[in-house]
Design an enzyme around this catalytic site. Structure first.
Site, short mmCIF file in Angstrom:
data_model
loop_
_atom_site.label_atom_id
_atom_site.label_comp_id
_atom_site.label_asym_id
_atom_site.label_seq_id
_atom_site.Cartn_x
_atom_site.Cartn_y
_atom_site.Cartn_z
N ILE A 12 0.87 -1.27 -0.14
CA ILE A 12 0.08 0.14 0.02
C ILE A 12 0.82 1.28 -0.03
O ILE A 12 0.52 2.31 -0.64
CB ILE A 12 -0.94 0.09 1.24
CG1 ILE A 12 -1.84 -1.21 1.11
CG2 ILE A 12 -1.89 1.30 1.24
CD1 ILE A 12 -2.72 -1.47 2.41
N PHE A 72 3.00 3.76 7.44
CA PHE A 72 2.59 2.03 7.11
C PHE A 72 3.35 1.25 7.63
O PHE A 72 3.15 -0.20 7.31
CB PHE A 72 2.46 1.76 5.55
CG PHE A 72 1.53 2.80 4.75
CD1 PHE A 72 0.24 2.44 4.44
CD2 PHE A 72 2.08 4.03 4.05
CE1 PHE A 72 -0.40 3.38 3.72
CE2 PHE A 72 1.24 4.83 3.13
CZ PHE A 72 -0.10 4.52 3.20
N ASN A 91 7.83 -3.71 17.19
CA ASN A 91 7.64 -2.92 16.00
C ASN A 91 6.52 -1.98 15.65
O ASN A 91 6.65 -0.87 15.66
CB ASN A 91 7.91 -3.81 14.83
CG ASN A 91 7.82 -3.03 13.44
OD1 ASN A 91 8.92 -2.43 13.14
ND2 ASN A 91 6.94 -3.12 12.80
N TYR A 140 -1.70 -8.68 16.51
CA TYR A 140 -1.69 -7.74 15.46
C TYR A 140 -2.78 -6.65 15.77
O TYR A 140 -2.39 -5.43 15.84
CB TYR A 140 -1.85 -8.55 14.11
CG TYR A 140 -2.39 -7.38 12.85
CD1 TYR A 140 -1.29 -6.53 12.63
CD2 TYR A 140 -3.48 -7.54 12.34
CE1 TYR A 140 -1.53 -5.75 11.68
CE2 TYR A 140 -3.72 -6.61 11.35
CZ TYR A 140 -2.81 -5.49 11.13
OH TYR A 140 -3.26 -4.82 9.86
N LEU A 189 -6.63 -13.46 -0.20
CA LEU A 189 -7.43 -14.14 -1.31
C LEU A 189 -7.04 -13.97 -2.78
O LEU A 189 -6.72 -14.88 -3.50
CB LEU A 189 -8.75 -14.27 -0.75
CG LEU A 189 -9.64 -15.08 -1.71
CD1 LEU A 189 -9.42 -16.61 -1.39
CD2 LEU A 189 -10.93 -14.80 -1.37
N ARG A 286 -11.25 -22.41 9.52
CA ARG A 286 -10.04 -21.90 10.31
C ARG A 286 -10.59 -21.18 11.46
O ARG A 286 -11.51 -20.62 11.64
CB ARG A 286 -9.09 -20.99 9.49
CG ARG A 286 -8.47 -21.63 8.26
CD ARG A 286 -7.41 -20.42 7.49
NE ARG A 286 -8.44 -19.42 7.22
CZ ARG A 286 -8.08 -18.32 6.19
NH1 ARG A 286 -6.69 -18.50 5.73
NH2 ARG A 286 -8.69 -17.59 5.92
#
Length: 337
Positions: A12, A72, A91, A140, A189, A286
């Site tokens: 991105i 980003f 990070n 995350y 995906l 999942r």
């Protein structure tokens, strides 16, 4: 004006840098190239470095007259964040703190932050608006939520203006084919489906066909990378013009979901015209995959005057497919250009 883009050699970020340069801005890209690629840093000045390096940050801000930072630079693999959370908190949170401190020290008080719908966790309702409870289910998402909290605190304490943009599913590629997705490993995906079409992957796997959706597969909100970048540009302009001050957050999505099967079927119809086929396999669900994740992005449309331009699934797939066909090892295949 001068803009710093942290993580500008990634998927991105590289599209953002191109858009900013094309708009006439002078862009410095700061990227450690751990997940970014030198080949994607086609625009702006690349500084290879890490947000952990506070001396580098201090020198960079001292040497430039940045008016805004677009951030980003984060790790974003959900599974890895579960097995190695320290990497993500160090990070995504600690290094962002270094960046914010450097900004405040050098009086650069505008930042656009790449956040995520993962801050919401499992949906309580859909479409999800910005008032949806934030209860991330992995490190995350938690790390991104921590940064959003930092931005709110820094707004009150230091006058830092910020816009946190919560992405749903970024996809697509630069229509001019200079830039696109280059993840390793690839987890998204659409590129996985197209790799199965090009032959770089044997097949695409559908994880679960018994969800409470129309065709039994998960539904996601896919947003073209250029539409994401345009929202960043509008957010930056809103802060610099004085329209927005303090800490703000916006969802970015199309507001329409496509199921896994819909994506595969649309891709199959497209690549079949060139003689290619997508092999599909089925597997069990999942853990942690909600049935439906769709954004309500009305706030961004109303406040930033943002309107997605690439909402058609076939258009998104076409851009990504043309990029896929350019990848090393595929040159010379019987592709139709």
């Amino acid at each position: 004006m001068e803009i710093l883009v942290a993580g500008g050699a990634g998927y991105i970020g590289s599209h953002m840098v191109k858009m900013l340069v094309k708009a006439g801005h002078v862009v410095t890209v700061l990227d450690n190239l751990s997940t970014g690629h030198r080949s994607l840093a086609k625009y702006g000045e690349l500084v290879e470095g890490d947000l952990a390096d506070t001396a580098l940050l201090d020198n960079l801000f001292a040497q430039h007259d940045f008016k805004c930072v677009v951030h980003f630079a984060a790790f974003s693999l959900v599974g890895e964040s579960v097995t190695n959370p320290a990497k993500y908190y160090r990070n995504n949170v600690c290094n962002t703190l270094n960046l914010l401190d450097a900004m405040v020290k050098h009086d650069v008080l505008n930042i656009v932050f790449s956040s995520t719908a993962a801050t919401y966790g499992n949906p309580v309702y859909t479409p999800m608006d910005e008032q949806h409870p934030q209860s991330p289910i992995n490190p995350y998402g938690a790390s991104k939520l921590m940064v959003e909290t930092l931005l709110q605190v820094y707004a009150k304490a230091y006058g830092l203006n910020s816009v946190a943009l919560r992405y749903f599913n970024a996809c697509g590629a630069d229509p001019e084919l200079e830039l696109g997705e280059l993840h390793d490993p690839e987890t998204h995906l659409i590129p996985l489906v197209l790799q199965a079409a090009s032959g770089r992957r044997d097949s695409i796997c559908i994880f679960g066909e018994d969800y409470p959706t129309e065709d039994g597969t998960c539904v996601r909100d896919y947003i073209h990378v250029l539409d994401l970048c345009f929202a960043h540009q509008l957010a930056m302009q809103a802060m610099l013009s004085g329209q927005l001050s303090g800490a703000h957050c916006f969802n970015l999505g199309n507001g329409e979901g496509f199921s896994v099967k819909q994506v595969i079927d649309a891709a199959q119809a497209m690549v079949a015209q060139e003689g290619f086929n997508i092999k599909v396999q089925q597997a069990e669900r999942r853990e942690g995959d909600p049935a439906v994740l769709v954004a309500n992005a009305d706030k961004a449309k109303q406040t930033l005057n943002w309107q997605p331009q690439y909402t058609d699934l076939t258009t998104i797939l076409r851009h990504a497919w043309e990029w896929e066909k350019k990848q090393p090892g595929l040159v010379g295949r019987n592709f139709v250009y």
